[in-house]
Design an enzyme around this catalytic site. Structure first.
Site, mmCIF file in Angstrom:
data_model
loop_
_atom_site.group_PDB
_atom_site.id
_atom_site.type_symbol
_atom_site.label_atom_id
_atom_site.label_comp_id
_atom_site.label_asym_id
_atom_site.label_seq_id
_atom_site.Cartn_x
_atom_site.Cartn_y
_atom_site.Cartn_z
ATOM 1 N N SER A 21 -50.183 34.897 43.481
ATOM 2 C CA SER A 21 -49.703 35.183 44.999
ATOM 3 C C SER A 21 -51.060 35.838 45.560
ATOM 4 O O SER A 21 -52.026 35.280 45.689
ATOM 5 C CB SER A 21 -48.509 36.124 44.823
ATOM 6 O OG SER A 21 -48.090 36.270 46.174
ATOM 7 N N ASP A 42 -50.684 32.158 48.008
ATOM 8 C CA ASP A 42 -50.008 31.021 47.772
ATOM 9 C C ASP A 42 -49.020 30.552 49.144
ATOM 10 O O ASP A 42 -48.208 29.583 48.906
ATOM 11 C CB ASP A 42 -49.029 31.069 46.335
ATOM 12 C CG ASP A 42 -47.767 32.130 46.556
ATOM 13 O OD1 ASP A 42 -48.242 33.096 47.459
ATOM 14 O OD2 ASP A 42 -46.783 31.887 45.888
#
Length: 356
Positions: free
Chosen positions: A93, A232
């Protein structure tokens, strides 16, 4: 390895290892029943090794393995939903490049339940170390990314997306290839920045965790707004024409008011977390919109949306879930929906943010 708030995550090749990811795949294959798994990664240099481990693990269990290459997490969730297969995204992330992890989706594109996570962890604890598996060749499926882009463009309301001038920061991450194609298909005047990943520059002084550069670009270019994704692309934040932050609360508020006006906000309710500020709650109440509060974490927001069949929810950090359209937070989808509101209202983002 243990599941955190959003999958398994840690220092690549230390906390999260190739053998560990393979073991995770084998345990997940035993719990999540499907004929296939769709895999993808963000742009970290450690990604291909972990994608290979997942391919070998799921292939060992008899799954067909569909590889999207570099693609956002929401694309994996979308494919898993459309084809009713398991999804596995290799990403950490918004973390630095030296971290990595795995996010798993059950067939149908849903985040794992607590019971599913517990069953997979139990399988990890009882399994032997996985040093070697028969090599399995994943099938490259760029056509599935094409399908996602076509679907995403079709979510734009009938009024279109307008001629807004926007700067988009891809964080040198998973959105780097997808975003330009989406905005080109929508014929939007978009300047794309930080879309040249090298394996180590993901989230490095760019993206939704570092907005200064985007703000400067927006002001210098005289753009209407800026949009920033995380590594992401499952979340996004924005800046207005003056370079000021428009956070997840404000984005949710803008979209909630739009859905409310169109009669499309089911039960006139929005779901947010305890981190959401008081001003948001008062603004929604004044507009006749109920606010349901959950614990921190987009999983809890999603659970509330699914349990009550509500339309919209999210977090201040930029996870925004359009439950009528997607099974998880999708930064690119959120950007497109936000831009459509600007076009429909013919108002600048700063004014809409003030109203929200």
């Amino acid at each position: 390895m243990k599941f955190g708030t959003d999958g398994v995550r840690g220092r690549a090749h230390e906390d999260v290892t190739v053998d560990g990811v393979a073991a995770l795949g084998i345990a997940a294959a035993e719990v999540l029943e499907s004929h296939a798994v769709v895999v993808a990664a963000d742009t970290r240099e450690s990604g291909p090794a972990f994608v290979g481990a997942l391919a070998n693990a799921f292939g060992h269990a008899g799954f067909d393995v569909w590889d999207l290459g570099d693609a956002p997490t929401p694309v994996v969730a979308h494919v898993a939903a459309e084809h009713n297969v398991v999804g596995a995204m290799v990403s950490a992330s918004h973390n630095p490049f030296y971290d990595n992890g795995v996010k798993l989706f059950a067939p149908g594109g849903r985040k794992l339940t607590n019971d599913q996570q517990a069953a997979i962890e139990a399988g990890l604890q009882s399994s032997q170390p996985v040093a070697q598996l028969t090599s399995v060749s994943a099938t490259a499926r760029p056509d599935l990314v094409d399908d996602y882009i076509q679907w995403l463009c079709a979510t734009v309301p009938s009024g279109g997306i307008g001629t807004t001038k926007v700067v988009v920061d891809c964080a040198n991450g998973a959105a780097s290839r997808t975003t330009e194609r989406v905005f080109a298909a929508l014929d939007l005047d978009a300047t794309i920045i930080n879309n040249t990943p090298d394996g180590r520059n993901i989230n490095n002084k760019c993206g939704s965790t570092h907005l200064d550069g985007l703000s400067q670009h927006v002001v210098a270019a005289g753009a209407d707004l800026g949009i920033a994704f995380d590594g992401d692309a499952d979340r996004m934040l924005a800046v207005d024409r003056f370079g000021n932050l428009v956070d997840g609360d404000q984005i949710i508020g803008i979209c909630a008011l739009d859905l409310h006006r169109r009669g499309a906000l089911r039960d006139d309710t929005v779901a947010v977390t305890v981190m959401t500020n008081l001003g948001f709650r008062l603004g929604m109440t004044n507009a006749g919109i109920a606010v349901h509060v959950t614990p921190v974490g987009d999983r809890h927001v999603l659970e509330a949306l699914e349990a009550n069949n509500w339309s919209l929810g999210g977090e201040q950090s930029g996870h925004v879930i359009f439950h009528d359209l997607a099974t998880t937070g999708d930064g690119v989808l959120c950007a497109v929906q936000l831009l459509s509101v600007l076009a429909a209202t013919n108002q600048p983002l700063d004014q809409l943010a003030d109203e929200a």
